[in-house]
Scaffold this motif. Structure first.
Motif, mmCIF file in Angstrom:
data_model
loop_
_atom_site.group_PDB
_atom_site.id
_atom_site.type_symbol
_atom_site.label_atom_id
_atom_site.label_comp_id
_atom_site.label_asym_id
_atom_site.label_seq_id
_atom_site.Cartn_x
_atom_site.Cartn_y
_atom_site.Cartn_z
ATOM 1 N N ALA A 121 -12.965 13.355 30.546
ATOM 2 C CA ALA A 121 -13.376 11.812 31.508
ATOM 3 C C ALA A 121 -12.540 12.077 32.451
ATOM 4 N N ASN A 122 -11.341 12.870 33.161
ATOM 5 C CA ASN A 122 -10.869 13.066 34.205
ATOM 6 C C ASN A 122 -11.566 14.011 34.941
ATOM 7 N N LEU A 123 -11.458 15.080 34.171
ATOM 8 C CA LEU A 123 -11.803 16.289 34.829
ATOM 9 C C LEU A 123 -13.467 15.679 35.255
ATOM 10 N N CYS A 124 -14.578 14.909 34.521
ATOM 11 C CA CYS A 124 -15.875 14.315 35.433
ATOM 12 C C CYS A 124 -15.690 13.395 36.128
ATOM 13 N N LEU A 125 -15.027 12.847 35.830
ATOM 14 C CA LEU A 125 -14.877 11.912 37.385
ATOM 15 C C LEU A 125 -14.191 12.211 38.939
ATOM 16 N N PHE A 189 -3.564 20.026 30.947
ATOM 17 C CA PHE A 189 -4.374 21.602 30.257
ATOM 18 C C PHE A 189 -2.949 21.923 28.583
ATOM 19 N N GLY A 190 -2.907 20.660 28.684
ATOM 20 C CA GLY A 190 -1.493 21.055 27.586
ATOM 21 C C GLY A 190 0.145 21.367 28.021
ATOM 22 N N ASN A 191 0.768 21.268 27.012
ATOM 23 C CA ASN A 191 2.248 21.506 27.616
ATOM 24 C C ASN A 191 2.175 23.091 27.862
ATOM 25 N N ASN A 192 2.721 22.741 28.956
ATOM 26 C CA ASN A 192 3.642 24.358 29.464
ATOM 27 C C ASN A 192 1.986 25.725 29.249
ATOM 28 N N ASN A 193 1.391 24.914 29.951
ATOM 29 C CA ASN A 193 0.182 25.361 30.119
ATOM 30 C C ASN A 193 -0.448 26.352 28.452
ATOM 31 N N GLY A 194 -0.383 26.052 27.554
ATOM 32 C CA GLY A 194 -0.389 26.093 26.415
ATOM 33 C C GLY A 194 0.404 27.459 25.129
ATOM 34 N N LYS A 195 1.221 27.318 25.830
ATOM 35 C CA LYS A 195 2.684 27.948 25.470
ATOM 36 C C LYS A 195 3.331 27.520 24.777
ATOM 37 N N ALA A 196 3.858 26.238 23.627
ATOM 38 C CA ALA A 196 4.031 25.710 23.343
ATOM 39 C C ALA A 196 4.193 26.600 22.387
ATOM 40 N N THR A 197 2.823 26.501 21.767
ATOM 41 C CA THR A 197 2.170 26.706 20.739
ATOM 42 C C THR A 197 2.656 28.254 19.763
ATOM 43 N N GLU A 198 2.553 29.166 20.987
ATOM 44 C CA GLU A 198 3.002 30.496 21.438
ATOM 45 C C GLU A 198 4.745 30.461 20.470
ATOM 46 N N SER A 199 5.265 29.766 21.561
ATOM 47 C CA SER A 199 6.774 30.016 21.453
ATOM 48 C C SER A 199 7.553 28.994 20.178
ATOM 49 N N GLN A 200 6.400 28.195 20.274
ATOM 50 C CA GLN A 200 7.033 27.870 18.576
ATOM 51 C C GLN A 200 6.758 28.612 17.272
ATOM 52 N N GLU A 243 -3.569 27.019 19.274
ATOM 53 C CA GLU A 243 -3.879 27.613 20.402
ATOM 54 C C GLU A 243 -3.847 27.065 21.055
ATOM 55 N N ARG A 244 -4.044 26.359 23.020
ATOM 56 C CA ARG A 244 -4.337 25.758 23.235
ATOM 57 C C ARG A 244 -5.141 26.748 25.051
ATOM 58 N N PHE A 245 -6.489 26.514 25.354
ATOM 59 C CA PHE A 245 -7.399 27.040 25.805
ATOM 60 C C PHE A 245 -8.154 26.948 27.206
ATOM 61 N N ILE A 246 -6.956 26.164 27.295
ATOM 62 C CA ILE A 246 -7.817 25.131 28.730
ATOM 63 C C ILE A 246 -6.584 25.582 29.668
ATOM 64 N N PHE A 247 -6.771 25.275 31.094
ATOM 65 C CA PHE A 247 -5.754 25.762 31.511
ATOM 66 C C PHE A 247 -6.394 25.100 33.886
ATOM 67 N N PRO A 248 -6.015 24.617 34.061
ATOM 68 C CA PRO A 248 -5.922 23.977 35.413
ATOM 69 C C PRO A 248 -7.151 25.471 36.617
ATOM 70 N N VAL A 249 -6.451 26.172 36.298
ATOM 71 C CA VAL A 249 -6.904 27.677 37.376
ATOM 72 C C VAL A 249 -7.673 28.540 35.657
ATOM 73 N N PRO A 250 -8.099 29.378 36.227
ATOM 74 C CA PRO A 250 -8.717 30.568 35.239
ATOM 75 C C PRO A 250 -7.446 31.416 34.650
ATOM 76 N N PHE A 251 -7.351 30.936 33.628
ATOM 77 C CA PHE A 251 -6.317 31.874 33.233
ATOM 78 C C PHE A 251 -5.891 34.259 33.127
ATOM 79 N N SER A 252 -5.295 34.175 33.436
ATOM 80 C CA SER A 252 -4.802 35.863 34.235
ATOM 81 C C SER A 252 -3.869 36.040 33.004
ATOM 82 N N ASP A 253 -4.684 37.300 31.891
ATOM 83 C CA ASP A 253 -3.667 37.285 31.098
ATOM 84 C C ASP A 253 -2.027 38.426 32.603
ATOM 85 N N ASN A 254 -0.677 38.059 31.450
ATOM 86 C CA ASN A 254 0.690 38.270 32.135
ATOM 87 C C ASN A 254 1.219 39.892 32.268
#
Length: 761
Positions: A121-125, A189-200, A243-254
């Motif tokens: 909803a936020n993105l669409c608005l 787009f999720g906690n810490n850009n989706g990295k929480a699951t990976e670190s946990q 795993e979160r696949f959602i980011f405010p900017v396109p994801f780039s592999d570090n």
């Protein structure tokens, strides 16, 4: 195979083809016509009794040919294909978010679902306020309504949202219970850009195949071999599905871009995302072996593996490829992610592991992909699965492996091989074909076949590529002749001998009908697919690679361990005292049973494939399950061949009822480095597997030397014999005793003359 299901596939593809055909999208239309035809051919193989299917399939193929010619003409006339307008990236992202929200919603994860619906909803608005495109605003407002209404339902609030929530008057907004839509920010787009699951999950391992917890040694081994080519690949666990696949900017592999093969470097222009190249990027239009095309990357065995996995998924409706690609929608289907992040599950170093990639792909100066890709423009699964595998293997400059290694990584199916010309094996052509034909059509096995060494001239004359892997798409016997249908991963260059597309003499109308083969169509289009008779294949091909469905064995267990380079001599030709050994106990019922043992060496460096230094095997002794000290006392029940492949499979076909005890010995030709490995056992009945510990708890080690004056020689030298080292052993009680004499791991080679009356050895 279900012929009715395959016919339904054909109808669906034909409808899609007609839709694309009517709007002038010639490339996609040709793709769907071809897939519809292939589905009909598969239906005929599965036993469909509808006589019109073959004619209909050829009709679709003819239309595909016409459209392919029209596509080429269209390119020539306009310089580029007519393309549909691109959907705004924000709309794609909103739809992706909504799909992910549906997944969480259906799984009962209320809080996560609400968060994702709010993000939609936020993105669409936000997007709706910044665009003047009325059609886009309508689509965005529709998505907003869906998202907010579902949030209100989940929170027990009566839905009051209209199609255009931004136009509500103040009274309506005041009367409505508050539904908070969080602002855009770093947590959008999720906690810490989706990295929480990976670190946990970093210190978590999945349970073993037997359902038991891993031992401390196993955790050490699996953690140590998680580091492959300098990058860490963690075990794939249930938590990774979050795993979160959602980011405010396109994801780039570090980890950066993958290393390129030499030919790619020469031709590379830049790295692009699918959204930069395609109008409507899609993960999968149709899982098809015929859409796969290899380019300049030297991974023919992997591309062949993709082809047969895709063919299997189509024919047997079993998700081999689609199940390993994430993110997935609520139907468990992989989907395109406009945020550019993907995860692929690969079976590497003993367990499934997760491989995270972005969607940057190498492109040449004309805009063509330099990695494997789909003939159907916009389809991504081939390029992305290949990229994930190449990342683990160190880059696109991967030196190559073989198909049963690659298929095991993709599917987890049991790797096996049949050598067709090796000196140590008696290859039985007739019985092998019968076995392959039966098992292939039951869906028990995936098969590739590889050529051996030949000169370029021989290869050109035969239409075959030296030391090259081909996917086996079908196995048939027609008119008394045994056939294989093969696909060259290059998608061109076919067999030129008997039963090639130019052999009009042997391709009788009856044989063409029996194999659903149209020789005229084959002469027009070289897609790398051809039929070859079994006798000729046995002559010009070297190895058959097999990957067996592990579901054939209802009982399985495994152990992970390592063999230190410091343990024992370099070679175990004379003593097995320091080799890893395991006790296998099998209870055989009346009628017999089968037990297969897979030994897998863990690979951590690209050079492990390139140089292949380690030659290892599994030796089986039929004993009471006790430790073995000498290689031929007792003689081995199965003496494995030392090979430099990461996998070695041993098969025990047990016929005599009762309890059988075996000792399994891991053996190397020459041991210089520490190796980590997994021992996995598959059985149709219950069995037990355990590591054999050193049976002697009390020991004493005395160091000495045998040189110079202390080397007194044998008893022929009475004057000096007494100078040899002499030890006295005193036992306080009766019991088993082991006395070992150990020398240097590597003994210097020397020349000596045997003495009369003395034995040498």
């Amino acid at each position: 195979m279900d012929s009715e299901g395959l016919e339904q596939d054909a109808v669906r593809f034909a409808q899609l083809a007609v839709q694309q055909d009517q709007v002038g999208m010639y490339g996609p239309a040709a793709f769907y016509y071809t897939e519809a035809a292939q589905a009909l051919f598969y239906a005929l193989m599965a036993g469909s009794q509808h006589d019109v299917l073959q004619d209909k399939a050829h009709e679709y193929l003819n239309r595909a040919e016409v459209l392919q010619a029209a596509e080429k003409q269209q390119k020539g006339d306009s310089g580029a294909l007519q393309q549909c307008s691109k959907q705004p990236q924000e709309l794609k992202q909103a739809r992706f978010l909504l799909d992910q929200a549906f997944v969480e919603d259906e799984q009962g994860d209320k809080d996560d679902a609400v968060e994702l619906y709010m993000q939609v909803a936020n993105l669409c608005l936000k997007t709706s306020k910044t665009t003047s495109d009325k059609e886009l605003q309508t689509k965005l407002n529709t998505l907003t309504k869906q998202a907010v209404e579902r949030v209100e339902e989940l929170k027990g609030i009566s839905p009051t949202v209209t199609n255009t929530p931004e136009k509500d008057d103040k009274q309506q907004r005041a009367a409505r219970p508050a539904t908070r839509i969080p602002p855009l920010g770093k947590n959008f787009f999720g906690n810490n850009n989706g990295k929480a699951t990976e670190s946990q999950s970093r210190n978590i391992l999945p349970s073993s195949s037997s359902g038991e917890h891993y031992s401390r040694e196993e955790i050490h081994v699996l953690r140590r071999t998680s580091l492959i080519n300098g990058l860490e690949y963690m075990p794939f666990i249930t938590a990774d599905l979050k795993e979160r696949f959602i980011f405010p900017v396109p994801f780039s592999d570090n980890h950066g871009k993958l290393a390129l093969a030499p030919k790619q470097k020469e031709m590379l222009s830049r790295w692009l995302r699918p959204s930069d190249m395609f109008d409507d990027p899609t993960m999968i239009y149709a899982i098809s072996s015929f859409s796969i095309k290899q380019t300049v990357v030297s991974d023919c065995s992997f591309v062949a593996s993709l082809a047969i996995s895709a063919a299997y998924e189509r024919r047997f409706k079993k998700k081999l490829i689609t199940s390993i690609i994430y993110p997935q929608n609520r139907h468990k289907e992989p989907q395109y992610n406009p945020c550019g992040k993907y995860m692929v599950k690969l079976h590497v170093n003993g367990i499934p592991r997760k491989v995270v990639i972005d969607d940057y792909l190498p492109v040449d100066r004309s805009g063509e992909l330099l990695c494997s890709y789909s003939h159907n423009r916009n389809e991504l699964w081939i390029s992305l699965v290949e990229k994930a595998y190449m990342k683990v293997m160190g880059g696109y400059d991967f030196p190559g492996s073989n198909s049963n290694i690659d298929l095991h990584a993709l599917t987890g199916w049991i790797p096996d091989r049949l050598s067709m010309h090796a000196d140590h094996t008696e290859f039985q052509a007739e019985s092998t074909f019968s076995m392959l034909h039966q098992r292939f059509h039951r869906g028990h096995v995936l098969i590739t076949i590889a050529t051996g060494v030949m000169t370029e001239e021989e290869g050109e004359q035969r239409g075959l590529v030296p030391t090259h892997a081909y996917a086996v798409l079908d196995i048939q016997e027609a008119k008394g002749i045994k056939f294989l249908q093969l696909k060259n991963p290059w998608s061109h260059l076919r067999w030129k001998g008997r039963y090639s597309e130019h052999d009009v003499k042997n391709w009788t109308p009856e044989l063409q009908k029996a194999l659903n083969y149209d020789i005229k169509m084959a002469q027009k289009v070289d897609n790398g697919v051809f039929w070859i008779d079994w006798d000729v294949a046995c002559k010009f091909f070297d190895v058959i690679y097999l990957n067996w469905n592990p579901e054939l064995f209802p009982v399985t267990t495994c152990l992970h361990s390592e063999w230190s380079s410091a343990e024992g001599p370099t070679r175990d030709a004379y003593s097995l005292s320091n080799t890893p050994q395991y006790r296998l106990e099998v209870t055989v019922p009346i009628g017999g049973t089968a037990v297969w043992v897979l030994l897998t060496r863990h690979i951590t460096e690209k050079d492990d494939f390139a140089e292949n230094k380690v030659f290892f095997t599994l030796v089986v002794y039929k004993t009471n399950g006790k430790k073995i000290y000498y290689p031929y006392d007792p003689p081995p029940h199965i003496d494995g061949i030392r090979i430099n492949s990461p996998h070695y499979l041993t098969k025990l076909n047990l016929k005599e009822p009762g309890t059988h005890l075996y000792t399994l010995v891991v053996s190397q030709y020459e041991k210089y480095d520490t190796i980590s490995y997994t021992l996995r056992v598959y059985g149709s009945r219950k069995f037990t597997l355990s590591k054999i510990p050193h049976p002697y708890s009390n020991y004493q080690r005395v160091k000495g030397e045998w040189k110079g004056k202390s080397a007194g020689g044998c008893t022929n030298y009475r004057d000096t014999y007494s100078f040899n080292p002499i030890y006295q052993l005193c036992l306080t009680r009766a019991g088993p005793l082991l006395v070992e004499v150990r020398g240097p791991r590597v003994i210097r080679r020397c020349t000596f003359r045997p003495l009369d009356g003395c034995s040498t050895g």
